[in-house]
Design a protein around this motif. Structure first.
Motif, PDB file in Angstrom:
ATOM      1  N   MET A   1       3.519   4.080 -11.883  1.00 19.39           N
ATOM      2  CA  MET A   1       3.426   2.622 -11.942  1.00 19.39           C
ATOM      3  C   MET A   1       2.584   2.090 -10.779  1.00 19.39           C
ATOM      4  SD  MET A   1       4.997   2.084 -14.706  1.00 19.39           S
ATOM      5  CE  MET A   1       5.328   0.343 -14.793  1.00 19.39           C
ATOM      6  N   ALA A   2       2.656   2.736  -9.631  1.00 17.42           N
ATOM      7  CA  ALA A   2       1.858   2.308  -8.477  1.00 17.42           C
ATOM      8  C   ALA A   2       0.374   2.535  -8.723  1.00 17.42           C
ATOM      9  CB  ALA A   2       2.302   3.056  -7.223  1.00 17.42           C
ATOM     10  N   LEU A   3       0.058   3.529  -9.538  1.00 19.59           N
ATOM     11  CA  LEU A   3      -1.340   3.794  -9.855  1.00 19.59           C
ATOM     12  C   LEU A   3      -1.925   2.753 -10.803  1.00 19.59           C
ATOM     13  CD1 LEU A   3      -1.129   7.645 -10.397  1.00 19.59           C
ATOM     14  CD2 LEU A   3      -2.054   6.435  -8.403  1.00 19.59           C
ATOM     15  N   LEU A   4      -1.057   2.063 -11.518  1.00 19.47           N
ATOM     16  CA  LEU A   4      -1.522   1.125 -12.536  1.00 19.47           C
ATOM     17  C   LEU A   4      -1.562  -0.326 -12.067  1.00 19.47           C
ATOM     18  CD1 LEU A   4       0.423   2.559 -15.587  1.00 19.47           C
ATOM     19  CD2 LEU A   4      -1.988   2.872 -15.044  1.00 19.47           C
ATOM     20  N   PHE A   5      -0.533  -0.770 -11.361  1.00 18.04           N
ATOM     21  CA  PHE A   5      -0.387  -2.199 -11.048  1.00 18.04           C
ATOM     22  C   PHE A   5      -0.855  -2.525  -9.638  1.00 18.04           C
ATOM     23  CE2 PHE A   5       1.742  -3.790 -14.700  1.00 18.04           C
ATOM     24  CZ  PHE A   5       2.396  -2.689 -15.241  1.00 18.04           C
ATOM     25  N   PRO A   6      -1.370  -3.746  -9.432  1.00 20.89           N
ATOM     26  CA  PRO A   6      -1.666  -4.197  -8.074  1.00 20.89           C
ATOM     27  C   PRO A   6      -0.381  -4.191  -7.244  1.00 20.89           C
ATOM     28  CG  PRO A   6      -2.569  -5.733  -9.690  1.00 20.89           C
ATOM     29  CD  PRO A   6      -1.699  -4.771 -10.437  1.00 20.89           C
ATOM     30  N   SER A   7      -0.518  -4.026  -5.956  1.00 23.01           N
ATOM     31  CA  SER A   7       0.642  -3.898  -5.070  1.00 23.01           C
ATOM     32  C   SER A   7       1.639  -5.040  -5.232  1.00 23.01           C
ATOM     33  CB  SER A   7       0.186  -3.825  -3.613  1.00 23.01           C
ATOM     34  OG  SER A   7      -0.574  -2.667  -3.420  1.00 23.01           O
ATOM     35  N   ARG A   8       1.144  -6.269  -5.347  1.00 22.38           N
ATOM     36  CA  ARG A   8       2.056  -7.417  -5.427  1.00 22.38           C
ATOM     37  C   ARG A   8       2.940  -7.335  -6.664  1.00 22.38           C
ATOM     38  NH1 ARG A   8      -0.033 -11.161  -9.042  1.00 22.38           N
ATOM     39  NH2 ARG A   8      -2.228 -10.812  -9.539  1.00 22.38           N
ATOM     40  N   VAL A   9       2.410  -6.812  -7.758  1.00 20.26           N
ATOM     41  CA  VAL A   9       3.194  -6.692  -8.988  1.00 20.26           C
ATOM     42  C   VAL A   9       4.055  -5.440  -8.932  1.00 20.26           C
ATOM     43  CG1 VAL A   9       3.056  -6.399 -11.481  1.00 20.26           C
ATOM     44  CG2 VAL A   9       1.503  -7.975 -10.332  1.00 20.26           C
TER      45      VAL A   9
ATOM     46  N   MET B   1      -8.139  -6.029  -2.060  1.00 14.12           N
ATOM     47  CA  MET B   1      -7.788  -4.683  -2.485  1.00 14.12           C
ATOM     48  C   MET B   1      -6.623  -4.773  -3.471  1.00 14.12           C
ATOM     49  SD  MET B   1      -6.357  -1.542  -0.194  1.00 14.12           S
ATOM     50  CE  MET B   1      -7.678  -0.369  -0.165  1.00 14.12           C
ATOM     51  N   LEU B   2      -6.746  -4.093  -4.575  1.00 16.30           N
ATOM     52  CA  LEU B   2      -5.693  -4.135  -5.583  1.00 16.30           C
ATOM     53  C   LEU B   2      -4.508  -3.261  -5.226  1.00 16.30           C
ATOM     54  CD1 LEU B   2      -7.648  -4.051  -8.955  1.00 16.30           C
ATOM     55  CD2 LEU B   2      -6.441  -5.964  -7.944  1.00 16.30           C
TER      56      LEU B   2
END
Length: 74
Positions: free
Chosen positions: A11-19, A1-2
């Motif tokens: 920003m949370a809508l764009l990047f995978p959680s780890r980033v 899961m991304l």
């Protein structure tokens, strides 16, 4: 899961959680800075970058629609 986020943050809508987690720590308060975004993008796969680009464009289209709707109410 991304994505594994609970708050609405662009920003949370764009990047995978780890980033997003590492990026949000650098950007507190959430003010996107181009250099940090480029650094984060450098850690992604080409597929993840494409996914982010598509989501950013979609978010931009929704934002524009909201702006136009609000402006038309004046």
């Amino acid at each position: 899961m991304l994505h594994e986020y609970a708050a609405i943050d662009p920003m949370a809508l764009l990047f995978p959680s780890r980033v997003y987690i590492s990026l949000s720590e650098k950007l507190h308060p959430h003010v996107p800075k181009s250099i940090e975004i480029k650094e984060a993008l450098g850690r992604l796969t080409p597929e993840e970058r494409l996914y982010i680009l598509q989501r950013a464009r979609t978010l931009g289209h929704f934002s524009k629609a909201v702006e136009e709707a609000v402006a038309s109410m004046k």
